[in-house]
Design a protein around this motif. Structure first.
Motif, PDB file in Angstrom:
ATOM      1  N   THR A 182      -8.979   7.428  -0.851  1.00  0.00           N
ATOM      2  CA  THR A 182      -8.123   6.316  -0.450  1.00  0.00           C
ATOM      3  C   THR A 182      -7.855   6.361   1.047  1.00  0.00           C
ATOM      4  O   THR A 182      -7.992   7.402   1.697  1.00  0.00           O
ATOM      5  CB  THR A 182      -6.770   6.356  -1.181  1.00  0.00           C
ATOM      6  OG1 THR A 182      -6.028   7.503  -0.731  1.00  0.00           O
ATOM      7  CG2 THR A 182      -6.951   6.439  -2.682  1.00  0.00           C
ATOM      8  N   ASN A 183      -7.464   5.208   1.586  1.00  0.00           N
ATOM      9  CA  ASN A 183      -7.107   5.154   3.000  1.00  0.00           C
ATOM     10  C   ASN A 183      -5.863   5.992   3.287  1.00  0.00           C
ATOM     11  O   ASN A 183      -5.743   6.607   4.343  1.00  0.00           O
ATOM     12  CB  ASN A 183      -6.856   3.703   3.415  1.00  0.00           C
ATOM     13  CG  ASN A 183      -8.109   2.860   3.333  1.00  0.00           C
ATOM     14  OD1 ASN A 183      -9.202   3.316   3.647  1.00  0.00           O
ATOM     15  ND2 ASN A 183      -7.958   1.619   2.891  1.00  0.00           N
ATOM     16  N   ASP A 238     -15.787  11.079   1.716  1.00  0.00           N
ATOM     17  CA  ASP A 238     -14.936  10.119   1.028  1.00  0.00           C
ATOM     18  C   ASP A 238     -13.753  10.852   0.424  1.00  0.00           C
ATOM     19  O   ASP A 238     -13.912  11.683  -0.461  1.00  0.00           O
ATOM     20  CB  ASP A 238     -15.738   9.411  -0.075  1.00  0.00           C
ATOM     21  CG  ASP A 238     -14.894   8.387  -0.821  1.00  0.00           C
ATOM     22  OD1 ASP A 238     -13.759   8.123  -0.380  1.00  0.00           O
ATOM     23  OD2 ASP A 238     -15.378   7.864  -1.839  1.00  0.00           O
ATOM     24  N   TRP A 293      -6.608   9.610   4.080  1.00  0.00           N
ATOM     25  CA  TRP A 293      -7.042   9.823   5.456  1.00  0.00           C
ATOM     26  C   TRP A 293      -5.851   9.788   6.408  1.00  0.00           C
ATOM     27  O   TRP A 293      -5.766  10.595   7.343  1.00  0.00           O
ATOM     28  CB  TRP A 293      -8.054   8.748   5.856  1.00  0.00           C
ATOM     29  CG  TRP A 293      -9.431   8.983   5.320  1.00  0.00           C
ATOM     30  CD1 TRP A 293     -10.056   8.287   4.335  1.00  0.00           C
ATOM     31  CD2 TRP A 293     -10.351   9.996   5.732  1.00  0.00           C
ATOM     32  NE1 TRP A 293     -11.309   8.801   4.102  1.00  0.00           N
ATOM     33  CE2 TRP A 293     -11.517   9.845   4.954  1.00  0.00           C
ATOM     34  CE3 TRP A 293     -10.299  11.009   6.681  1.00  0.00           C
ATOM     35  CZ2 TRP A 293     -12.622  10.675   5.101  1.00  0.00           C
ATOM     36  CZ3 TRP A 293     -11.408  11.829   6.837  1.00  0.00           C
ATOM     37  CH2 TRP A 293     -12.547  11.669   6.055  1.00  0.00           C
ATOM     38  N   LEU A 294      -4.938   8.862   6.198  1.00  0.00           N
ATOM     39  CA  LEU A 294      -3.763   8.763   7.057  1.00  0.00           C
ATOM     40  C   LEU A 294      -2.873   9.995   6.923  1.00  0.00           C
ATOM     41  O   LEU A 294      -2.311  10.471   7.908  1.00  0.00           O
ATOM     42  CB  LEU A 294      -2.976   7.497   6.712  1.00  0.00           C
ATOM     43  CG  LEU A 294      -3.654   6.173   7.088  1.00  0.00           C
ATOM     44  CD1 LEU A 294      -2.888   4.992   6.495  1.00  0.00           C
ATOM     45  CD2 LEU A 294      -3.761   6.025   8.594  1.00  0.00           C
ATOM     46  N   TRP A 335     -14.543   3.570   7.326  1.00  0.00           N
ATOM     47  CA  TRP A 335     -15.154   3.950   8.603  1.00  0.00           C
ATOM     48  C   TRP A 335     -15.661   5.381   8.542  1.00  0.00           C
ATOM     49  O   TRP A 335     -16.766   5.678   8.984  1.00  0.00           O
ATOM     50  CB  TRP A 335     -14.143   3.801   9.730  1.00  0.00           C
ATOM     51  CG  TRP A 335     -14.715   4.145  11.079  1.00  0.00           C
ATOM     52  CD1 TRP A 335     -15.357   3.301  11.926  1.00  0.00           C
ATOM     53  CD2 TRP A 335     -14.718   5.431  11.709  1.00  0.00           C
ATOM     54  NE1 TRP A 335     -15.758   3.971  13.056  1.00  0.00           N
ATOM     55  CE2 TRP A 335     -15.384   5.278  12.957  1.00  0.00           C
ATOM     56  CE3 TRP A 335     -14.233   6.685  11.362  1.00  0.00           C
ATOM     57  CZ2 TRP A 335     -15.567   6.340  13.850  1.00  0.00           C
ATOM     58  CZ3 TRP A 335     -14.424   7.744  12.239  1.00  0.00           C
ATOM     59  CH2 TRP A 335     -15.074   7.570  13.468  1.00  0.00           C
ATOM     60  N   THR A 372       0.822  -1.216   0.000  1.00  0.00           N
ATOM     61  CA  THR A 372       0.000   0.000   0.000  1.00  0.00           C
ATOM     62  C   THR A 372       0.851   1.258   0.000  1.00  0.00           C
ATOM     63  O   THR A 372       0.381   2.324  -0.390  1.00  0.00           O
ATOM     64  CB  THR A 372      -0.929  -0.002   1.226  1.00  0.00           C
ATOM     65  OG1 THR A 372      -0.162  -0.387   2.387  1.00  0.00           O
ATOM     66  CG2 THR A 372      -2.079  -0.972   1.047  1.00  0.00           C
ATOM     67  N   SER A 398      -1.585   1.421   7.016  1.00  0.00           N
ATOM     68  CA  SER A 398      -1.994   1.666   5.629  1.00  0.00           C
ATOM     69  C   SER A 398      -2.754   0.502   5.024  1.00  0.00           C
ATOM     70  O   SER A 398      -3.371   0.641   3.965  1.00  0.00           O
ATOM     71  CB  SER A 398      -0.769   1.982   4.765  1.00  0.00           C
ATOM     72  OG  SER A 398       0.103   0.862   4.700  1.00  0.00           O
ATOM     73  N   THR A 399      -2.721  -0.649   5.676  1.00  0.00           N
ATOM     74  CA  THR A 399      -3.428  -1.830   5.146  1.00  0.00           C
ATOM     75  C   THR A 399      -4.847  -1.941   5.702  1.00  0.00           C
ATOM     76  O   THR A 399      -5.600  -2.825   5.303  1.00  0.00           O
ATOM     77  CB  THR A 399      -2.666  -3.117   5.490  1.00  0.00           C
ATOM     78  OG1 THR A 399      -2.675  -3.312   6.917  1.00  0.00           O
ATOM     79  CG2 THR A 399      -1.226  -3.037   5.004  1.00  0.00           C
ATOM     80  N   PRO A 423      -8.793  -0.637   6.377  1.00  0.00           N
ATOM     81  CA  PRO A 423      -9.804   0.138   5.632  1.00  0.00           C
ATOM     82  C   PRO A 423     -10.307   1.331   6.437  1.00  0.00           C
ATOM     83  O   PRO A 423     -11.477   1.403   6.835  1.00  0.00           O
ATOM     84  CB  PRO A 423     -10.909  -0.888   5.389  1.00  0.00           C
ATOM     85  CG  PRO A 423     -10.815  -1.811   6.553  1.00  0.00           C
ATOM     86  CD  PRO A 423      -9.338  -1.908   6.883  1.00  0.00           C
ATOM     87  N   ILE A 424      -9.423   2.272   6.698  1.00  0.00           N
ATOM     88  CA  ILE A 424      -9.772   3.423   7.533  1.00  0.00           C
ATOM     89  C   ILE A 424     -10.791   4.325   6.840  1.00  0.00           C
ATOM     90  O   ILE A 424     -11.722   4.825   7.462  1.00  0.00           O
ATOM     91  CB  ILE A 424      -8.504   4.219   7.882  1.00  0.00           C
ATOM     92  CG1 ILE A 424      -7.577   3.344   8.735  1.00  0.00           C
ATOM     93  CG2 ILE A 424      -8.844   5.503   8.616  1.00  0.00           C
ATOM     94  CD1 ILE A 424      -6.234   3.942   8.998  1.00  0.00           C
ATOM     95  N   GLY A 425     -10.629   4.524   5.543  1.00  0.00           N
ATOM     96  CA  GLY A 425     -11.541   5.405   4.817  1.00  0.00           C
ATOM     97  C   GLY A 425     -12.982   4.950   4.893  1.00  0.00           C
ATOM     98  O   GLY A 425     -13.906   5.771   4.976  1.00  0.00           O
TER      99      GLY A 425
END
Length: 212
Positions: free
Chosen positions: A79-80, A76, A83-84, A68, A44, A61-62, A64-66
């Motif tokens: 990508t995750n 939206d 968000w990070l 949530w 990722t 990064s692996t 699925p934070i986005g």
């Protein structure tokens, strides 16, 4: 195999996916980490994002934070990793302020008190002990100010969706932005300054942890 779970007050049936998880696949296809050469970075982190040096020993990064945030109705960002990066910049900026706030009283001096707050209300240079000495109304003011900023930031995310740039508070150069210093960088200079800020954020987070 079928499991039943609740989500936002509704009951649904979902099939448990078979095979390896996305996280395990990301680690299996990982590459050597630049930041930690003795470890691997998950797939990722492919180096395409500014400042990506493969530092993710816990595998954030692996996850699925986005998804949530989307479920919570925040928005939206695509990508995750976006968000990070948003979280990294926000924590880093707060850490920079905290670093100055820890050193300033010891080097320059503290704010004066008064009869209402107490003459020595702001004289403690230990950041942990100062939380107990500072009047509760002063802490409430800080909390309310931070809350306003956070709600404003979330409104930007909702408004711009996947076009949102992590950390963008609509300050600086650009059409319709507040630009009090008249900043006008070229695209290359702008990207270079973004990387500088990111490095300063990371350094500040480490520095605050050490000072704490």
């Amino acid at each position: 195999m079928t499991i039943t779970y609740k989500r936002k007050g509704a009951t649904k049936n979902a099939e448990v996916p078979k095979g390896p998880s996305p996280a395990s696949l990301a680690w299996a296809a990982g590459r050597p980490s630049i930041a930690l050469p003795f470890t691997k970075a998950p797939a990722t982190l492919d180096g395409s994002m500014l400042g990506d040096v493969g530092f993710d020993p816990l595998g954030f990064s692996t996850a699925p934070i986005g998804a949530w945030f989307i479920d919570e109705g925040i928005g939206d960002l695509g990508t995750n990793l976006t968000w990070l990066r948003e979280a990294e910049l926000m924590h880093g900026r707060i850490a920079q302020l905290a670093f100055v706030g820890i050193l300033f009283p010891a080097v320059v001096g503290t704010l004066p008190g008064n009869k209402w707050t107490g003459i020595s209300a702001y004289s403690n240079i230990n950041p942990l002990q100062a939380l107990h000495d500072v009047p509760r109304f002063a802490l409430l003011q800080i909390f309310l100010f931070m809350s306003v900023l956070e709600f404003k930031r979330l409104s930007f995310i909702k408004e711009e969706g996947d076009m949102y740039v992590p950390g963008d508070l609509r300050i600086g150069q650009g059409l319709g932005r507040w630009n009090p210093f008249g900043l006008s960088f070229t695209p290359d200079e702008y990207m270079d300054n973004q990387l500088k800020e990111l490095k300063h954020c990371r350094l500040a987070m480490i520095a605050v942890l050490v000072l704490w």
